[in-house]
Design an enzyme around this catalytic site. Structure first.
Site: not given
Ligand code: NAP
Ligand code: MG
Length: 492
Positions: A196, A270, A304, A402
């Site tokens: 997804k 992650e 991240c 963050e």
């Molecule tokens: P996010 O809101 O957590 O979303 C990540 C993914 O999860 C998206 O595909 C999102 O869909 C989906 N999602 C949202 N709610 C969900 C739920 N209840 N159940 C299952 N899936 C769900 O994060 P983001 O805002 O897209 O990305 C930014 C964050 O990612 C930052 O905090 C960053 O640090 C972290 N990140 C970490 C790494 C690492 O390797 N550690 C790498 C990249 C990013 P939607 O798109 O519809 O929200």
């Protein structure tokens, strides 16, 4: 002065051979509507589920995307299960490897299109997508293709087999690279997948679906369902999924961890980060300035592992900040498709508002806010100028949370111990950088940091052979390298 004569052969050559088109000029049509990729077929999705994805650089609509509901997710999981049972799970590793090599080569061939689509969808500069994201995407498939027939050597003395069907949920900051990090090890080890993508960046994943079909990957081995959090949640909750691999925010990571508790599903997470960039007085300062800029501004801070906290040794703090500001003044902010652009757009209007909110919070808590003024920030689109927050305290919100934007909080330290203490004073533990020319200090500090990754005199360096992942609230499990195989293998 030697003047070149008209008969000079190089001049003729230059006239006769047109240069290859720049990637940003490469035609990369954006489909009007994106559906899903299920059982080897691109399906349109339900009309009533359509939502609009916007182009970050302009704020204009880019395409319509369908959101998968639980029933569509179920079809994808069923296709993945059937492909696992019928072909993929039992296929000899050497055969699986051939598909991965083919996918890797096709990604290279179509890398210009992919880079353009990625820059339009995500907002990051073409220089980043073309020179960093895409080469790494191909490299990941090449690397794990090489493991497919060597799994018996991955864990010496143990027999291994695939876990089954993996549900993989990825964020918008490295859409295609995160897809590659997830897909390549899963496929190499014989798992099938339902992926997804993030709701704001579906484009390159769907182009990858085309590439998988071109590579004649058996139908159902990879399925892609678009949609927002509800689609992700349906995937997490599906009883037919054996493993969830998630990259995203710590907050959603917690929700998924709770949702899967007791289900027997395997998890890798992650999550977020608040990386420290520690600069000692004896560092190569210009190199450190470049690293700091790369770590937080070249991706609009939407990384991240961004070095979003700068810790400078007190004696050089003023001079270092001076150099940093001078360099920031030379950065070009604007059109992601212009190859001279250093800083592109934030991914969404929500992200823009979130970053602006944090800058305001910083100001209210007493930070001095500095933004370079040499390059004007475009009025249209989701842009934030590179921002320094000085005069901040370890307890300030902008130092603890963050921000995920081009905002750097600046602190100082006097001794290596103080640097280590400040760097570790965070709930996260994903990545850090240490800048010093003294190797003993480098190793001492690097080993003392609670951080999954530490870069020595560098920042944001990735290699498919090198494991990546966090400690504490930055998650668990590793992606990349031999460690990246383990989450996808059962040991017998
Ligand atoms: P996010 O809101 O957590 O979303 C990540 C993914 O999860 C998206 O595909 C999102 O869909 C989906 N999602 C949202 N709610 C969900 C739920 N209840 N159940 C299952 N899936 C769900 O994060 P983001 O805002 O897209 O990305 C930014 C964050 O990612 C930052 O905090 C960053 O640090 C972290 N990140 C970490 C790494 C690492 O390797 N550690 C790498 C990249 C990013 P939607 O798109 O519809 O929200
Ligand atoms: Mg978008």
């Amino acid at each position: 002065m030697n003047q070149q004569k008209p008969s000079d052969p190089t001049l003729k050559l230059r006239g006769a051979l047109p240069l290859a088109p720049a990637p940003e000029r490469c035609p990369a049509p954006v489909p009007e509507r994106l559906g899903h990729f299920i059982g080897g077929e691109v399906v349109p999705g339900r009309d009533e589920s359509l939502f609009t994805s916007y182009e970050p650089a302009t704020g204009e609509p880019l395409c319509q995307v369908a959101a998968a509901d639980a029933e569509e997710v179920d079809r994808a999981v069923t296709a993945a299960r059937s492909a696992f049972d019928r072909v993929w799970g039992g296929m000899p590793g050497a055969e699986r490897g051939k598909y991965l090599y083919r996918i890797a080569r096709r990604i290279q061939e179509r890398s210009r299109e992919l880079a353009v689509l990625e820059s339009r969808d995500n907002g990051k500069p073409i220089r980043e997508t073309r020179d960093v994201d895409l080469p790494l995407v191909a490299a990941h498939f090449f690397y794990y293709a090489g493991w497919a027939d060597k799994l018996d050597y991955a864990i010496p003395g143990q027999r291994v087999r695939p876990v089954g069907v993996a549900g993989q949920i990825i964020p918008w900051n490295f859409p295609l690279l995160m897809a590659a990090w997830k897909l390549a090890p899963a496929l190499a080890t014989g798992n099938t997948v339902v992926l997804k993508p993030a709701e704001t960046t579906p484009l390159t994943a769907m182009m990858l679906a085309e590439i998988l079909a071109e590579a004649e990957l058996p139908p159902g081995v990879v399925n892609i369902v678009n949609g927002a959090g509800a689609t992700g949640a349906a995937l997490v909750d599906h009883p037919g999924v054996d493993k969830i691999a998630f990259t995203g925010s710590t907050e959603v990571g917690r929700i998924i961890t709770r949702a899967t508790a007791g289900s027997g599903k395997r998890l890798t997470m992650e999550l977020g980060g608040k990386g420290a960039n520690i600069v000692f007085a004896d560092a190569a300062l210009d190199q450190a300035v470049e690293g700091v800029i790369d770590g937080i501004f070249f991706n609009q801070g939407q990384v991240c592992c961004a070095g979003s906290r700068l810790l400078i040794e007190e004696g050089i703090a003023a001079a270092f900040l001076d150099r940093l500001k001078r360099r920031i003044e030379t950065l070009r902010i604007g059109d992601p498709l212009d190859k001279n652009t250093d800083v592109g757009a934030l991914n969404s209007v929500e992200q823009l508002q979130r970053v602006q909110r944090y800058i305001e919070i910083g100001r209210r808590q007493g930070a001095a806010v500095w933004q370079g003024s040499a390059c004007p920030t475009p009025e249209q689109g989701y842009f934030v100028a590179p921002t320094l927050l000085t005069g901040v305290q370890q307890t300030d919100t902008v130092v603890r949370e963050e921000i995920f934007g081009p905002v750097l909080s600046v602190l100082t330290f006097r001794t290596p111990d103080e640097a280590i203490r400040k760097a570790n004073d965070t709930e996260y533990g994903l990545a850090a950088s240490v800048w010093t020319e003294k190797a003993s200090k480098l190793f001492e500090v690097a080993h003392a940091l609670n951080s999954g990754v530490v870069w020595a005199n560098g920042a944001n360096l990735f290699d498919p052979a090198s494991p990546f992942g966090g400690m504490r609230h930055s998650g668990f499990g590793r992606e990349g390298g031999i460690a990246g195989l383990w989450p996808y293998l059962e040991i017998q």
